[in-house]
Write an enzyme that holds these catalytic residues in place. Structure first.
Site, PDB file in Angstrom:
ATOM      1  N   TRP A  85      39.063 -18.266 -37.079  1.00 37.35           N
ATOM      2  CA  TRP A  85      38.190 -18.882 -36.073  1.00 37.35           C
ATOM      3  C   TRP A  85      37.649 -20.224 -36.552  1.00 37.35           C
ATOM      4  O   TRP A  85      37.584 -21.184 -35.777  1.00 37.35           O
ATOM      5  CB  TRP A  85      37.052 -17.942 -35.679  1.00 37.35           C
ATOM      6  CG  TRP A  85      37.567 -16.688 -35.048  1.00 37.35           C
ATOM      7  CD1 TRP A  85      37.460 -15.418 -35.549  1.00 37.35           C
ATOM      8  CD2 TRP A  85      38.305 -16.562 -33.824  1.00 37.35           C
ATOM      9  NE1 TRP A  85      38.091 -14.531 -34.708  1.00 37.35           N
ATOM     10  CE2 TRP A  85      38.607 -15.200 -33.648  1.00 37.35           C
ATOM     11  CE3 TRP A  85      38.743 -17.469 -32.863  1.00 37.35           C
ATOM     12  CZ2 TRP A  85      39.326 -14.719 -32.554  1.00 37.35           C
ATOM     13  CZ3 TRP A  85      39.461 -16.997 -31.769  1.00 37.35           C
ATOM     14  CH2 TRP A  85      39.745 -15.642 -31.624  1.00 37.35           C
ATOM     15  N   ASP A 154      29.056 -20.685 -35.655  1.00 38.62           N
ATOM     16  CA  ASP A 154      29.729 -19.800 -34.705  1.00 38.62           C
ATOM     17  C   ASP A 154      29.297 -18.385 -35.086  1.00 38.62           C
ATOM     18  O   ASP A 154      29.773 -17.821 -36.069  1.00 38.62           O
ATOM     19  CB  ASP A 154      31.247 -19.962 -34.817  1.00 38.62           C
ATOM     20  CG  ASP A 154      32.006 -18.976 -33.936  1.00 38.62           C
ATOM     21  OD1 ASP A 154      31.364 -18.124 -33.290  1.00 38.62           O
ATOM     22  OD2 ASP A 154      33.251 -19.052 -33.892  1.00 38.62           O
ATOM     23  N   LYS A 178      30.628  -9.212 -28.531  1.00 38.79           N
ATOM     24  CA  LYS A 178      30.438  -8.270 -29.638  1.00 38.79           C
ATOM     25  C   LYS A 178      29.060  -7.596 -29.524  1.00 38.79           C
ATOM     26  O   LYS A 178      28.980  -6.411 -29.259  1.00 38.79           O
ATOM     27  CB  LYS A 178      30.548  -8.985 -30.985  1.00 38.79           C
ATOM     28  CG  LYS A 178      31.867  -9.727 -31.185  1.00 38.79           C
ATOM     29  CD  LYS A 178      33.052  -8.792 -31.191  1.00 38.79           C
ATOM     30  CE  LYS A 178      34.311  -9.428 -31.781  1.00 38.79           C
ATOM     31  NZ  LYS A 178      34.781 -10.656 -31.118  1.00 38.79           N
TER      32      LYS A 178
HETATM   33  C1  LIG Z   1      33.775 -15.721 -34.827  1.00 40.98           C
HETATM   34  C2  LIG Z   1      34.554 -15.836 -33.542  1.00 40.98           C
HETATM   35  N1  LIG Z   1      34.689 -17.037 -32.966  1.00 40.98           N
HETATM   36  C3  LIG Z   1      35.358 -17.186 -31.816  1.00 40.98           C
HETATM   37  C4  LIG Z   1      35.942 -16.118 -31.174  1.00 40.98           C
HETATM   38  C5  LIG Z   1      36.662 -16.347 -29.879  1.00 40.98           C
HETATM   39  O1  LIG Z   1      35.766 -16.073 -28.860  1.00 40.98           O
HETATM   40  P1  LIG Z   1      36.137 -16.211 -27.322  1.00 40.98           P
HETATM   41  O2  LIG Z   1      37.190 -15.180 -27.055  1.00 40.98           O
HETATM   42  O3  LIG Z   1      34.837 -15.929 -26.639  1.00 40.98           O
HETATM   43  O4  LIG Z   1      36.633 -17.588 -27.066  1.00 40.98           O
HETATM   44  C6  LIG Z   1      35.822 -14.838 -31.739  1.00 40.98           C
HETATM   45  C7  LIG Z   1      36.414 -13.658 -31.088  1.00 40.98           C
HETATM   46  O5  LIG Z   1      35.804 -12.953 -30.363  1.00 40.98           O
HETATM   47  C8  LIG Z   1      35.113 -14.687 -32.955  1.00 40.98           C
HETATM   48  O6  LIG Z   1      34.962 -13.488 -33.548  1.00 40.98           O
END
Ligand SMILES: Cc1ncc(COP(=O)(O)O)c(C=O)c1O
Length: 342
Positions: A85, A154, A178
């Protein structure tokens, strides 16, 4: 939360309809959303120096929105790479032409730890980090150094799992799915003085200033997701707030790490000082044993324990909503499985 939502799904209290059927500009909804924001500010200790925004597009959209709003032409920022991520977040900024750099990375060792050797590049406007890494089961114990800049976090996979130092950050973002509720809303907590400097050609929906000026209702907001987020925030408050949530999550995680550390049968993926409270990752000696473990656990209604394909093995994701007793059942099963197959 689900029971309250189920009861409200058809008719919300005295309103005669579901929140999904109401206008998002109705007095009821506007007031309701204000109440959710107020609860959220109380829960996380968010001062008036920050905007609280309910946006769409998931955390992934923030990978672009953050640099578009916070970096002017020629400015640079640091990214600490602790998994896919954070790598995606950095690449998105690079794709847009920004001068962003990895100031530390644990990629060489399979992202099995949080790098503490980062040196902030002089001139970095912000330092971006991912507070919890679901795939590898690692997490930050305390925020990194941000040099002369500010922190951007994040927090998608551990938000509200423990107290957070909002004042140490310029911006915190999190997809809801989550610990906050169903996907569909993305929470952004951003310092007010950082908003309003986006270039004139930034797309309207990616401009924090637009959303801040319109109380997150520039276009139709995802009211049901925001409503569910509000119920989750209320639930956490009812449990005793973030300190209580931290104790709850630490107790759960300790149960599983104690089993992993008790012998050689299970091998944790994350190094002990970098362990996550949300995702406990471990391997067994062989893939046959892992398959057997997953099959037996599944037979006992313990599901979704397969690790992410990039690290293999097993992973117990024990977000806020997972009760202590469920983790206790898993830990007892792990002890029993090791006794029978060790
Ligand atoms: C730390 C992190 N960042 C980003 C994401 C991607 O999130 P989204 O699916 O809301 O774009 C996730 C996955 O859920 C994640 O765990």
């Amino acid at each position: 939360v689900l029971q309250t939502a189920a009861a409200d799904l058809i008719t919300h209290g005295e309103q005669g309809m579901s929140v999904m059927e109401m206008s998002h500009r109705s007095d009821f909804w506007v007031e309701h959303q204000r109440g959710i924001e107020a609860n959220l500010r109380t829960l996380a200790g968010i001062s008036d120096d920050y905007h609280v925004l309910f946006l769409q597009g998931g955390a992934t959209t923030q990978f672009a929105t953050v640099p578009l709003n916070l970096l002017s032409v020629g400015a640079s920022a640091d990214y600490i790479l602790t998994g896919v991520w954070s790598v995606k977040a950095m690449r998105e900024a690079q794709k847009l032409g920004y001068d962003v750099r990895a100031s530390a990375s644990s990629e060489d060792s399979g992202f099995d730890h949080i790098p503490t050797d980062s040196t902030v590049n002089p001139g970095a406007v912000y330092v971006h980090y991912t507070s919890n890494n679901t795939i590898y089961g690692t997490g930050w114990n305390r925020p990194p150094d941000c040099g002369h800049g500010y922190l951007v976090c994040d927090a998608s996979s551990d938000i509200f799992s423990r107290p957070m130092d909002v004042a140490a950050h310029g911006l915190i973002y999190a997809g809801a799915q989550k610990n906050l509720g169903p996907a569909g809303v993305t929470l952004v907590i951003v310092r007010k003085d950082l908003v309003g400097a986006a270039p004139a050609d930034v797309p309207t929906m990616l401009d924090y200033a637009v959303h801040a000026a319109k109380d997150s209702a520039h276009n139709t907001p995802p009211v049901w997701s925001i409503y569910m987020l509000g119920l989750s925030v209320q639930w956490i408050l009812d449990q005793g707030g973030l300190e209580a949530m931290a104790r709850h999550n630490e107790r759960k995680a300790r149960l599983l790490y104690d089993v992993i550390d008790a012998g050689d049968f299970y091998k944790g993926h994350a190094l002990p000082e970098s362990r996550s409270l949300m995702n406990i990752t471990f391997n067994l000696g062989t893939s046959d044993l892992e398959a057997r473990f997953l099959e037996e656990a599944g037979g006992l209604d313990m599901l979704n324990l397969r690790g992410h394909r990039s690290v293999g093995g097993c992973r117990a994701s024990i977000y806020n909503a997972v009760p202590f007793t469920s983790v206790e059942t898993l830990s007892e099963f792990m002890v029993d499985f090791a006794r029978r197959h060790g």
